[in-house]
Enzyme design. Structure first.
Site, PDB file in Angstrom:
ATOM      1  N   GLU A 175       8.016  15.550   0.464  1.00 21.02           N
ATOM      2  CA  GLU A 175       8.583  15.199  -0.830  1.00 21.02           C
ATOM      3  C   GLU A 175       8.733  16.378  -1.797  1.00 21.02           C
ATOM      4  OE1 GLU A 175       6.478  11.775  -2.342  1.00 21.02           O
ATOM      5  OE2 GLU A 175       7.211  10.535  -0.721  1.00 21.02           O
ATOM      6  N   GLU A 360       7.704   7.311   5.462  1.00 17.42           N
ATOM      7  CA  GLU A 360       6.798   6.502   4.618  1.00 17.42           C
ATOM      8  C   GLU A 360       7.566   5.311   4.083  1.00 17.42           C
ATOM      9  OE1 GLU A 360       4.776   8.428   1.313  1.00 17.42           O
ATOM     10  OE2 GLU A 360       4.291  10.159   2.553  1.00 17.42           O
TER      11      GLU A 360
HETATM   12  C1  FCB Z   1       4.528   8.986  -1.780  1.00 22.08           C
HETATM   13  C2  FCB Z   1       3.502  10.002  -1.342  1.00 22.08           C
HETATM   14  C3  FCB Z   1       2.242   9.425  -0.799  1.00 22.08           C
HETATM   15  C4  FCB Z   1       1.825   8.173  -1.553  1.00 22.08           C
HETATM   16  C5  FCB Z   1       2.983   7.221  -1.668  1.00 22.08           C
HETATM   17  C6  FCB Z   1       2.645   5.928  -2.360  1.00 22.08           C
HETATM   18  O1  FCB Z   1       5.336   9.542  -2.771  1.00 22.08           O
HETATM   19  O2  FCB Z   1       4.040  10.849  -0.360  1.00 22.08           O
HETATM   20  O3  FCB Z   1       1.262  10.413  -0.827  1.00 22.08           O
HETATM   21  O4  FCB Z   1       1.317   8.518  -2.773  1.00 22.08           O
HETATM   22  O5  FCB Z   1       4.035   7.825  -2.348  1.00 22.08           O
END
Ligand code: FCB
Length: 456
Positions: A175, A360
């Site tokens: 990110e 994710e």
């Molecule tokens: C993302 C992050 C992770 C976690 C999720 C909820 O942005 O990569 O570490 O905090 O959100």
């Protein structure tokens, strides 16, 4: 399809292409316990030690104690029938001062993790940087200092020289938008700056560091190298020209800046309009390094934001407006169509035929344990099951429409340290009691296990 979408997952492996991987993701600072094993201080340790930055004055010094309990945690991944695990390596654990001497104990830890995963038949996906910059490098300006690309290249060499040979895949960054914008412009994450020049430099240097790390990994003969971007659907709050333009500015900064640099050697005009005066001299000459070819793209997706123009505010002159959709405990709207959109859009606009992984996706809730209930119902989290159903349907739809999506990682294996929000927001498939550190699989873990075990 099941009748009850709240306790059962609506899919089996057979609904996805052959070889599609289901995994879970975590990150070092959020689970390991940063105080163990001779790790150096990171800027998350110092940020959390400063009043007002983290809810409840919490920090990651113990977190889930994964540093000592990793074997139990990996058994939970295997027993859930998951294929893959995405974790990150802490720079401050491996090189406590950021440059120079290596903490062998830290490097040995990641070596053990990789072997521990392989021994259980789980594919290891390692991400080099998930936000814990060594504090010694923060002292030197951190992401504002152009030397960070060299420092990061050296760190990459140390970590990947040790574990790269056994990884299924490696990523440079988790990110970049959070590393740069959230942390240097919005001030919500370490180092907590609110400064457009710092943000612009971080947005460029993180990309330069990415390109240098890809080069290092090529030198080490790694052949599955990628980067993980977070994308957030940017919806204008209404149909006015001003709102549409504001949403586009937001999109340019959030979703297009990093992808456009890596895949097209340019930055979007709408973002350059505010950032160009603050970029380091000669920035355009760095694109050949930044755009060093990658093998795959990771997309983290959670929600959408509704954006309005804010003419009173300095550039980018926009603000978020609360939306009408049901929300998670993060107050994030649940919007699976955004995931569908991004998977198709990223492939068409940027990554083409390269494999895309959803690296994710998941939701926070306030889960409680009831030890008197049956094992599968000790932590009831029907909303998470519904969230996963909605988003997996979006992934399937994107695949059916031609997007080359090869895997889906749920955030997260364990409840963990949710950064500035502390331990309150629980994202895990497995509940963690932060006093006893006991792990209890939630209903969603059991539902996933059932879905992944059956083939019809
Ligand atoms: C993302 C992050 C992770 C976690 C999720 C909820 O942005 O990569 O570490 O905090 O959100």
């Amino acid at each position: 399809m099941s009748a009850n979408t709240n306790t059962v997952l609506d899919f089996t492996r057979a609904d996805f292409p052959e070889g599609f991987e289901f995994g879970v993701a975590t990150s070092a600072y959020q689970i390991e316990g940063a105080s163990f094993g001779g790790a150096g201080l990171s800027h998350w340790d110092t940020f959390a030690a400063t009043p007002g930055n983290v809810a409840g004055a919490e920090n990651g010094s113990v977190a889930c104690d994964h540093y000592h309990r990793w074997a139990e945690d990996f058994d939970l991944i295997r027993d859930c029938r998951l294929d893959s695990y995405r974790f990150s390596t802490s720079w401050a654990r491996v090189i406590p001062d950021g440059v120079g001497a290596v903490n062998q104990e830290g490097l040995d830890f990641y070596d053990r993790l990789v072997d521990g995963l392989l021994a259980r038949g789980i594919k290891p996906y390692a991400c080099l940087y998930h936000w814990e910059l060594p504090a010694a490098l923060a002292d030197l300006g951190g992401w504002r200092n152009p030397s960070i690309a060299d420092w990061f290249a050296d760190f990459t060499e140390v970590v990947m020289g040790r574990i790269g040979d056994r990884l299924q895949a490696a990523a440079t960054f988790n990110e970049p938008w959070c590393i740069a914008w959230l942390s240097h412009f919005l001030g919500q994450h370490a180092p907590g700056l609110r400064d457009i020049r710092a943000a612009a430099r971080a947005m460029h240097h993180v990309l330069l560091a990415h390109g240098r790390a890809v080069q290092v990994m090529r030198g080490l003969k790694l052949n599955s190298v990628g980067v993980v971007m977070n994308l957030e659907y940017s919806a204008p709050v209404d149909e006015t020209e001003a709102a549409i333009a504001a949403a586009r500015r937001n999109e340019a900064i959030y979703n297009r800046w990093f992808l456009e640099a890596v895949f097209k050697k340019s930055y979007p005009e709408e973002a350059l309009a505010g950032l160009e005066p603050h970029l380091p001299t000669g920035w355009a000459d760095d694109f050949d390094i930044i755009a060093e070819p990658v093998d795959w793209l990771g997309i983290n997706y959670y929600t959408r934001k509704r954006i309005a123009a804010d003419p009173e505010a300095a550039w980018p002159s926009l603000k978020e407006v609360e939306g009408p959709l049901p929300k998670t405990a993060m107050d994030w709207e649940i919007y699976p169509d955004g995931l569908y959109h991004f998977l198709s859009w990223a492939a068409k606009t940027y990554s083409g035929e390269l494999p895309i992984y959803v690296t994710e996706n998941g939701m926070a809730s306030y889960d409680r344990v009831d030890l008197t209930a049956d094992a599968a119902e000790r932590v009831a989290d029907p909303d998470r099951i519904a969230y996963l159903n909605g988003h997996l349907a979006a992934v399937k739809r994107a695949i059916d429409d031609g997007a080359p999506v090869k895997g889906y990682f749920i955030w997260s294996l364990l409840d963990n340290f949710e950064w500035a929000l502390g331990y309150d927001k629980r994202f895990g498939l497995v509940h963690v009691d932060f006093e006893s550190l006991a792990r209890t699989p939630k209903q969603s873990w059991h539902a996933l296990k059932a879905a992944l075990s059956s083939n019809d």
